[in-house]
Design an enzyme around this catalytic site. Structure first.
Site, PDB file in Angstrom:
ATOM      1  N   SER A 234       0.834  -1.205   0.000  1.00 26.78           N
ATOM      2  CA  SER A 234       0.000   0.000   0.000  1.00 26.78           C
ATOM      3  C   SER A 234       0.867   1.253   0.000  1.00 26.78           C
ATOM      4  CB  SER A 234      -0.920   0.006   1.221  1.00 26.78           C
ATOM      5  OG  SER A 234      -1.854  -1.054   1.144  1.00 26.78           O
ATOM      6  N   GLU A 306       2.250   6.005   3.139  1.00 29.38           N
ATOM      7  CA  GLU A 306       2.674   4.888   3.981  1.00 29.38           C
ATOM      8  C   GLU A 306       4.089   4.445   3.637  1.00 29.38           C
ATOM      9  OE1 GLU A 306       1.309   0.322   5.107  1.00 29.38           O
ATOM     10  OE2 GLU A 306      -0.180   1.789   4.471  1.00 29.38           O
TER      11      GLU A 306
END
Length: 546
Positions: A234, A306
């Site tokens: 992600s 992230e």
């Protein structure tokens, strides 16, 4: 062929000497070979310490050399810059020890891979780790990111986190000190390096059922094509306020299949950016910046990156992705991101003035005990008042536990030659220079004790051949409390033996010896000798006093 790295040691003669990190390392190493993305330039030193002692020496050395420092776990959540890195990237890949502490509690060093944790627990029939299977990364990075997937989260398993501070202390943090929420930990702000974690699992389960759950998780990853091309998983965290995952937002915005150079957004998971071949770090950041901008402008959702950017990048790309950085002082169009130490040894973390007492080392020993060594006063104060207690050593026991057996038949507080034949906690203190001169102190929960001095491995120092309490009593105090025992030492006692603590460095090693010849070490050693021999001062944990 490796190229030597040099530093100037005499401006008058311009003498150049090679510098070498104090642990296993590769010079001019292509970091793309370690990064999941397969992206990144060369790093001046790629270092792989095998123990916390080596790690501590490395961090101290990097600070003294004024070089930038970054951390690598498995490289599964990091995007390294295309620009060569002029400092040290350290990896925990050789810190692979783990041990069972109790039926459901295990200690893992930071370098153990997540899949190894899952497979070990399946083999033992212990539930709670199946979600870690095929989750890219090492357990240290998983803790640092508070990783989660398939309903599992590392914060729900961690009972203690062992970290190395940038000042060199080895301490244990409670879960509530570390885990701050969804994919958020204090470690992201303090710069502390995870060296190990204690995991407590919920219970036993059928190994076949655990294995089936692991295969289900793997199948889900394969179905979403997670492993088709290199990626970091992600790209952005989910914003739970918007009610939908980031991947769905990007899919609705039409980013599936979007391309920038060799970087392509996933067709089956639009929060993944893959390196389909030849992608640069700038390619990834350009497309990530476009995605983040569109999410804010068109969907009204602010997203947090992230993936961790590490190295020197164009500032406009970092700004677009929302990645924090420090401006490069030589080129203001670029910024340093993701470092523990920035060029010239400057920390990116704001630290408070050293406070005392200051824990130097703290950790588990002999399964049911915890040991710590604490600096009670500053070096400045100790030099002014050398007879005050300077260091404190303590061993704490879990309630109801009787670990240190057998017990000598002697009065409480007695000095006993040969105490090592009983159950004891031990502390070794060296001068921090690997020169072989060190002290050994042993103690039982009832306060019986012995002290020894050595000029080399097991070579008793001149004047200390016969064991008596007289050389020690003026500078040593026994401490026995309910559930703990230990000693304190004055600065004058240590300075006398080590002929001055001129550079303010000591080396420490805790150990235990109990019934049946069972021994333990904290900090632990890589490839500890068998049978156990604690008298290896070159392997003690060095730490700078303050």
């Amino acid at each position: 062929m490796f190229r030597l790295s040099f530093r100037v040691v005499s401006f008058a003669k311009m003498v150049m000497v090679p510098i070498t990190p104090p642990c296993h390392c590769f010079r001019d190493f292509p970091i793309s070979e370690k990064a999941y993305y397969g992206i990144g330039g060369e790093v001046r030193f790629f270092c792989t310490p095998s123990s916390v002692a080596e790690l501590g020496k490395l961090v101290s050395w990097v600070r003294s050399e004024g070089m930038p420092l970054a951390m690598l776990g498995l490289g599964s959540n990091m995007l390294f810059s295309d620009i060569n890195f002029p400092g040290v990237i350290l990896s925990t890949e050789r810190m692979l020890q783990f041990r069972q502490v109790s039926e459901l509690e295990f200690f893992f060093e930071a370098g153990v891979e997540n899949t190894v944790v899952a497979e070990t627990m399946r083999h033992l029939g212990i539930a709670g780790a199946a979600w870690l299977y095929r989750l890219p990364g090492r357990i240290g990075g998983t803790v640092r990111m508070n990783s989660r997937c398939f309903g599992g989260e590392i914060s729900s398993l961690a009972s203690a986190v062992q970290v190395l501070t940038l000042e060199g202390s080895l301490v244990v943090r409670r879960p509530e000190e570390v885990f701050l929420g969804y994919k958020h930990t204090s470690l992201m702000h303090t710069g502390e390096i995870v060296t190990g974690v204690m995991l407590r699992f919920p219970g036993k389960a059928d190994p076949d059922a655990i294995g089936a759950e692991m295969l289900d998780h793997e199948s889900e990853r394969l179905r979403k094509r997670h492993f088709d091309f290199p990626s970091c998983g992600s790209t952005f965290k989910n914003n739970h306020e918007c009610g939908k995952p980031s991947g769905m937002i990007f899919e609705e915005l039409g980013f599936s299949g979007a391309r920038e150079g060799g970087a392509v957004v996933g067709e089956h998971h639009a929060n993944f950016i893959f390196n389909t071949g030849g992608a640069s770090a700038c390619d990834v950041l350009k497309i990530a910046g476009n995605m983040r901008s569109a999410a804010l402008k068109e969907a009204g959702v602010k997203l947090e990156l992230e993936v961790e950017c590490t190295g020197l990048f164009p500032r406009n790309l970092l700004d677009a992705c929302g990645s924090p950085y420090q401006v490069d002082r030589d080129d203001s169009s670029k910024g340093w991101s993701g470092l523990l130490l920035y060029p010239n040894g400057v920390s990116g973390i704001k630290h408070a003035t050293a406070a005392f007492p200051r824990i130097l080392i703290e950790g588990p020993l002999a399964s049911a005990a915890r040991v710590s060594v604490t600096q009670l006063i500053s070096l400045h104060e100790a030099r002014l008042q050398p007879d005050k207690p300077f260091l404190s050593w303590s061993t704490a026991l879990k309630p109801g536990e009787h670990v240190f057996l057998p017990v000598p038949e002697a009065p409480r507080g007695a000095f006993i030659d040969g105490l090592w034949n009983y159950g004891v906690s031990e502390l070794f203190i060296g001068n921090g220079k690997d020169e072989g001169r060190y002290l050994e102190f042993e103690m039982t929960p009832a306060g019986q004790w012995v002290a020894l001095a050595f000029d080399g491995a097991r070579k008793r120092a001149e004047g200390y051949e016969v064991l008596t309490p007289e050389p020690w009593v003026d500078g040593l105090r026994l401490q026995t409390l309910e559930g703990s025992f230990g000693m304190s030492f004055s600065f004058s006692l240590l300075e006398k033996f080590f002929d001055g603590i001129g550079d303010g460095v000591l080396s420490l090693q805790c150990a235990s010896s109990i019934e049946g010849g069972t021994t333990d070490l904290f900090p632990s050693w890589h490839n500890a000798p068998v049978p156990a021999d604690f008298h290896c001062p070159e392997r003690f944990f060095s730490i700078a006093l303050s």
